[in-house]
Design a protein around this motif. Structure first.
Motif, PDB file in Angstrom:
ATOM      1  N   GLN A  21      -0.931  -9.209  -1.580  1.00  0.00           N
ATOM      2  CA  GLN A  21       0.391  -9.155  -0.940  1.00  0.00           C
ATOM      3  C   GLN A  21       0.938 -10.529  -0.562  1.00  0.00           C
ATOM      4  O   GLN A  21       2.084 -10.841  -0.869  1.00  0.00           O
ATOM      5  CB  GLN A  21       0.332  -8.232   0.285  1.00  0.00           C
ATOM      6  N   LEU A  24       1.291   2.983  -3.386  1.00  0.00           N
ATOM      7  CA  LEU A  24       0.128   3.540  -4.077  1.00  0.00           C
ATOM      8  C   LEU A  24      -0.113   4.987  -3.648  1.00  0.00           C
ATOM      9  O   LEU A  24       0.341   5.409  -2.580  1.00  0.00           O
ATOM     10  CB  LEU A  24      -1.112   2.697  -3.769  1.00  0.00           C
ATOM     11  N   GLN A  57      -5.380  -5.162  -2.141  1.00  0.00           N
ATOM     12  CA  GLN A  57      -3.936  -5.219  -1.904  1.00  0.00           C
ATOM     13  C   GLN A  57      -3.579  -6.229  -0.814  1.00  0.00           C
ATOM     14  O   GLN A  57      -2.570  -6.936  -0.906  1.00  0.00           O
ATOM     15  CB  GLN A  57      -3.410  -3.833  -1.523  1.00  0.00           C
ATOM     16  N   GLU A  58      -4.400  -6.316   0.235  1.00  0.00           N
ATOM     17  CA  GLU A  58      -4.152  -7.292   1.294  1.00  0.00           C
ATOM     18  C   GLU A  58      -4.292  -8.716   0.784  1.00  0.00           C
ATOM     19  O   GLU A  58      -3.653  -9.630   1.296  1.00  0.00           O
ATOM     20  CB  GLU A  58      -5.094  -7.046   2.474  1.00  0.00           C
ATOM     21  N   MET A  71       0.817  -1.200   0.000  1.00  0.00           N
ATOM     22  CA  MET A  71       0.000   0.000   0.000  1.00  0.00           C
ATOM     23  C   MET A  71       0.856   1.257   0.000  1.00  0.00           C
ATOM     24  O   MET A  71       0.405   2.283  -0.475  1.00  0.00           O
ATOM     25  CB  MET A  71      -0.906   0.009   1.243  1.00  0.00           C
ATOM     26  N   THR A 130      -9.745  -1.050  -2.379  1.00  0.00           N
ATOM     27  CA  THR A 130      -8.331  -1.090  -2.764  1.00  0.00           C
ATOM     28  C   THR A 130      -7.491  -1.738  -1.669  1.00  0.00           C
ATOM     29  O   THR A 130      -6.604  -2.547  -1.946  1.00  0.00           O
ATOM     30  CB  THR A 130      -7.811   0.326  -3.063  1.00  0.00           C
TER      31      THR A 130
END
Length: 201
Positions: A22, A4, A18-19, A1, A14
């Motif tokens: 990752q 970004l 992303q989590e 993150m 978002t």
């Protein structure tokens, strides 16, 4: 993150996306690093099976990982003409300790003096097989372990070194207390083991 733009951190979608990505991205990088580690015999783990198969080392299961790695590296180093430098490099790689190569020309023998603290280093059995491959057939060889005692130790590895050498001359000591320096002396000697003892390693 953190890579970004800042306004993406305020978006729940978002952040959730992303989590989820990752851990998968981290696993891909970890897998890549593990695969690259297999290309170097010093860091290979599961890739050692492929190294051993490609080099014709046979089944090496049950041998410690460090010994297997040194065996692969020694096989890669032992190409070309067999010189004392090649024998030294292979022996040091296989045993993991300093080695001095002594040529005994009139006996057609090569002695490998090993600084291993008076004990047989791990990897001696694998070194024996490797020396059988690279040494000329007319030469015999032996692994010499220097000790600080007046007992000779010569671990027989070669095909003809199956004898025990006589102990060195030991003068009679006077009765009474004798300092340790007088008992041990200042010169090192070597201990000789019969070839059968080396076979059991």
């Amino acid at each position: 993150m953190s890579y970004l733009p800042e306004n993406y951190r305020d978006s729940r979608e978002t952040v959730a996306f992303q989590e989820a990505l990752q851990p998968e991205a981290a696993l891909i990088w970890q897998t890549r690093d593990d695969l690259l580690a297999q290309l170097n015999p010093y860091s290979a783990t599961w890739g050692l099976d492929y190294w051993e198969s490609a080099l014709g080392l046979g089944a090496c299961q049950g041998i410690p990982l460090d010994t297997r790695r040194r065996q692969v590296v020694a096989k890669l180093q032992g190409r070309g003409a067999t010189t004392p430098a090649v024998v030294k490099t292979v022996a040091e790689t296989m045993l993991g300790v300093p080695v001095r190569v002594v040529e005994v020309f009139h006996e057609y023998r090569v002695e490998l003096e090993v600084e291993s603290g008076g004990k047989l280093p791990p990897g001696a059995a694998q070194l024996k097989e490797r020396l059988r491959e690279i040494m000329p057939a007319h030469l015999d060889w032996a692994l010499v372990i220097p000790t600080w005692l007046q007992i000779p130790v010569l671990t027989a590895l070669g095909p003809r070194t199956a004898r025990t050498s006589p102990p060195p001359f030991q003068p009679r000591l006077p009765a009474g207390k004798i300092p340790a320096a007088a008992l041990l002396g200042t010169r090192r000697s070597t201990m000789t083991l019969p070839m059968a003892a080396a076979e059991e390693v």
